[in-house]
Design a protein around this motif. Sequence first.
Motif, short mmCIF file in Angstrom:
data_model
loop_
_atom_site.label_atom_id
_atom_site.label_comp_id
_atom_site.label_asym_id
_atom_site.label_seq_id
_atom_site.Cartn_x
_atom_site.Cartn_y
_atom_site.Cartn_z
N SER A 218 0.84 -1.18 0.00
CA SER A 218 0.00 0.00 0.00
C SER A 218 0.88 1.23 0.00
N ALA A 219 0.34 2.30 -0.57
CA ALA A 219 1.10 3.53 -0.63
C ALA A 219 1.40 4.03 0.79
N GLU B 117 -7.77 -6.74 -12.55
CA GLU B 117 -7.24 -5.38 -12.41
C GLU B 117 -7.23 -4.72 -13.79
N PHE C 136 -5.74 -0.04 -0.12
CA PHE C 136 -5.62 -1.45 0.24
C PHE C 136 -6.88 -1.96 0.93
N SER D 204 -4.10 6.91 -4.70
CA SER D 204 -2.70 7.11 -4.33
C SER D 204 -1.79 7.14 -5.54
N LYS D 205 -2.33 6.94 -6.73
CA LYS D 205 -1.47 6.91 -7.90
C LYS D 205 -1.63 8.18 -8.74
N HIS E 263 -4.21 1.34 -10.93
CA HIS E 263 -3.18 1.99 -11.74
C HIS E 263 -3.73 2.62 -13.01
N ASP F 159 -10.51 -3.63 -10.51
CA ASP F 159 -9.62 -2.81 -9.70
C ASP F 159 -8.80 -1.91 -10.62
C1 LIG Z 1 -4.19 -3.18 -7.92
C2 LIG Z 1 -4.02 -2.47 -6.64
N1 LIG Z 1 -5.03 -2.39 -5.75
C3 LIG Z 1 -4.89 -1.73 -4.59
C4 LIG Z 1 -3.73 -1.09 -4.24
C5 LIG Z 1 -3.60 -0.43 -2.92
O1 LIG Z 1 -3.77 0.92 -2.98
P1 LIG Z 1 -3.11 1.92 -1.93
O2 LIG Z 1 -1.67 1.96 -2.24
O3 LIG Z 1 -3.78 3.21 -2.17
O4 LIG Z 1 -3.38 1.37 -0.58
C6 LIG Z 1 -2.67 -1.13 -5.14
C7 LIG Z 1 -1.42 -0.43 -4.80
O5 LIG Z 1 -0.36 -0.75 -4.81
C8 LIG Z 1 -2.81 -1.83 -6.35
O6 LIG Z 1 -1.79 -1.91 -7.20
#
Ligand SMILES: Cc1ncc(COP(=O)(O)O)c(C=O)c1O
Lengths: 469, 539
Positions: free
Chosen positions: A333-334, B291, B215, B354-355, B323, B320
Amino acid sequence: MAFNPFIYVAGLVMEAPLYHLVLEGLLVIWIFQLLFSKSYYIRKRPGLSAKEEEELIAEWTPEPLVPPCDDPPPENNNIVDKIATRTISINGEERLNLATTSFHGMNGDKSCIETALSAIDKYGVGACGPRAFYGTIDIHLEFEKRIAAHMGAEIAILYSYGFSTVSSSINCYCKRMDIVFCDEGANLAIKKGIEASRSKVRYFKHNDTDDLNTLLEEHARWERKNSRQAKVTKKFLVAEGLYNYYGDICPLKELIAFKYKYGARLIIDESYSFGVLGETGRGVAEYFGADNSDIDVVTVSMDHALGSNGGFAYGTAYMIEIQRLGGLGYCFSAALPPYLTASALKALELIDENPKLISRLKENSNYLYDQLWSLDGIKLSNHRDSPVFHLRLMAPTTWGQDFALLQRAAERINARGVAVTMTTYVRSEELILPEPSLRIVVNSCLTREDITRVSGVVSEVVTEMLDAK
Amino acid sequence: MATKRFTAHEFTRINLSEHNLGKQAKDFQPNVRQSHPKLHILYIFRFYFTYALIYLAGYVREFVHWFLPANSTYLPVDTEKNIRAGIQSVVDGHAGFYLRNVFLPVNACFHTPLTGSPSVKFEIRERKRNHIFEPLFELTGKTRKALNFGSYNYLGFAQNDGPCVEASKVTVEKYGIGMGSSRSEMGSLQLHRDLEKLVAEFLGKEDAATFGMGFITNAGNIPAILGKGCLLISDELNHASIVLGAKLGTANIRTFKHNDMYDLEKKLKKAIIEGQPKTRRPWKKIIVIVEGIYSMEGTISYIPSLIALKQKYKFYIWLDEAHSIGAMGPTGRGVVEYWGSDANEIDIMMGTFSKSFGAHGGYIASTKAVVSHIRRQTHTNYASAMTPGVAMQIYSSLRIIMGRDDRYPNDGQRRIRRLAENTRYFRSELYKRGLVVYGADDSPIVPLIIFTPNQLDIISRTFMHIGIGIVTVGYPATPLLECRLRFCLSAAHTRDMLDYCLHTIDDVSEMFGLAFLKNRPIPPIPFPTPHEQFKNFIT
Ligand SMILES: Cc1ncc(COP(=O)(O)O)c(C=O)c1O
């Protein structure tokens, strides 16, 4: 003459006694049978033709994605429109704040906000990557260092969300073969962490050390019988410092004694006790005068006393470093936005500099407790030193009815200018559903007069409601 | 907007072309090429041999250390008291061995600390350790400037200046830092609601819910839609948060081969025909989780074939877009738009902030009924709401992307186009060089495969020395034999920056022999993007 294998074998056959040959022949046949026969028989269902398959597929109708909801609970219309510290402004109405869990009002503290603003100027908002991949900002490292030093631990690890901190930590150590002894009253994050780890779990009665002892004894007996398996079965004790669902405090000294007696690792979630319990707010270990290093891993959510977001875990380098590879919520996670880290760091400093905050919080809690504990028809499940109050009905009926009753009480209390909430339980997710409770959260910004007012309003409303019932 | 409908078959056929690079499909089919080149067997043998050597060295080391006192290994040890009480070690077996002997030596290329914002030019804090097998580092106090090819900053919103940051600061001043309460209690701002409305509108969905962490948006909400008798079919390379969410539910879980729609169809057919194991009852519902862009592979999921399959097999789709949101599609609405598909066909759209948005948190967008069910059932009812400053960063960057901000009417479009151009340029340059690059031609995540882990650290340091920060990934995030470098492109990268990076890659690839496909490089990109291919069909 050159060696001729054929003649050699033929010679052997000629020379051997007959019974030998028969026996060997049978053996060879048997081996072939073993090799080529099916070891099990699947009773084949009569094969479906392609058309039948298509029909089956066409026939199948799934249920709707979510079950229909006939009477959805009303939408949450409490909109906060200002910073909530001593008071909270909801839909333009100012009320005393006994609803949010920022125990010291650090979410609205001037210097915390200033720190946050200058951190945004320096770092921007998001960290834009997991910690391992350029999400580590120097402020994260500084926070980890300072918090570890503050707690007298070797190292600390910073997570980006409070809920994930404890569940990922547990999930990181407990594996399929292991056994976890967990308090029944532990919060959902802990239980979900254990569930995800797929370890065996034994729940002991809430804060009941005798029950825990029985379970541990039982396990020790099993270990004596299966010593080989016992070697690879790790044991974990999981508890909360100050229970989110009850507001009472775990018997830490006993837990530590059990830990060494039975050779288990102790994991404590101090989300609600950090910055609250103990002379200087260092949590439940300080409260009981125990040694922090006897707890293997402590996890803390920064939503509460530090008024920010995220969480951290601390302990020995031996334990914590593993989380950098194995803590799912850490690796995948970020990272926490730097400005939230900076303000949490500032809040930590402020709490450290003003032990008065802690003592005022304790005074407030004690005072409200003394006012409310004798209230008829209501039982307080929390400890006197706890700022989190849970009001439950003395004579419970059904869950739904009790909830509705308490909710009406909460609404009336709100209407009289004191913001309180019902504790939210997602009922289908809770393995052991606590009784419904009205939650009052005391903070250190409140004055003694405020508390008097709160206790007045709460007693009035509760008495009214119960009389009307 | 109506698009031409395709049968499942047409698309699954395209999927096969993944393995036959350069195979020209019929003109009217939208085509996306996803490279996954296979290597010569001798190379594979070489990689196994390298691993064998690494392991051998590790065993020798462990054997020697067995005779030495515990503190000479540099590794942290358990407390005396714990050891005396006979508490089992938490690192043992193969995991411990891998950690000590394979991971620790290359540890230096992870957790590189920055100072300042993670924008395209960032500043690295130098750090050192006294011994290669020592796990902990010390900061030296020196910093070094570098180009950022590591952060997920697709649209370049990770900055410490600009309108989003200013808006976010004002919000922090007004609403404080944390909310200290969950959304279902007293942690809702009008801002949260506005944001949810805007996200729903952006994605073309009825409603959306936002959460404080991406997450947990997966891990804490997937259980809400699963129950007994449900089947979850998940891509084998799905993110850890999805795997965790699936584990927490009571549903049965199956996986299908990465991005292989044939395999998915097989699994679906089997599931529906056979029903639940043991009881043989039909499944209550089937949910397929994929994803948008896979963050380690750079592959893009085949949304149209998924939708075609959905029409036949009646499953639900959880997509999902961590990205891909913001980064894909002509207006940044993610892979669904990229393929020219209809967002209504996707039951649940999940994504993170977050991206592309340079913030934090995640969302779920769907119908009103689904979103309100999730709001009731989410685990985040026990956790704090999204912080105001973060919410504002998302809100203002999303407005820019949508072209709603009057001060910057074309800025969002410009960024999206820029990212698409950068991606095609960078990828085709890499293909020319005979490097092993995975993923779709339009994916801004560019994994460059170097196979064995022993070079990760030195390559990472070489890049850093020249002033480029890249991500290096190894097992367990990738298969054991496919360690890789990963470049994340951004709209804020200029052509010069890309060229500088490419020059560096030239040198590095020569130094370390990375051009495994020198004699048969991946052919140039043959197809325009799907929405361009589709142009004539969209009415
Ligand atoms: C496909 C996917 N879902 C969820 C997350 C989690 O997101 P966050 O980093 O904002 O917690 C990520 C991040 O790395 C991801 O790549």
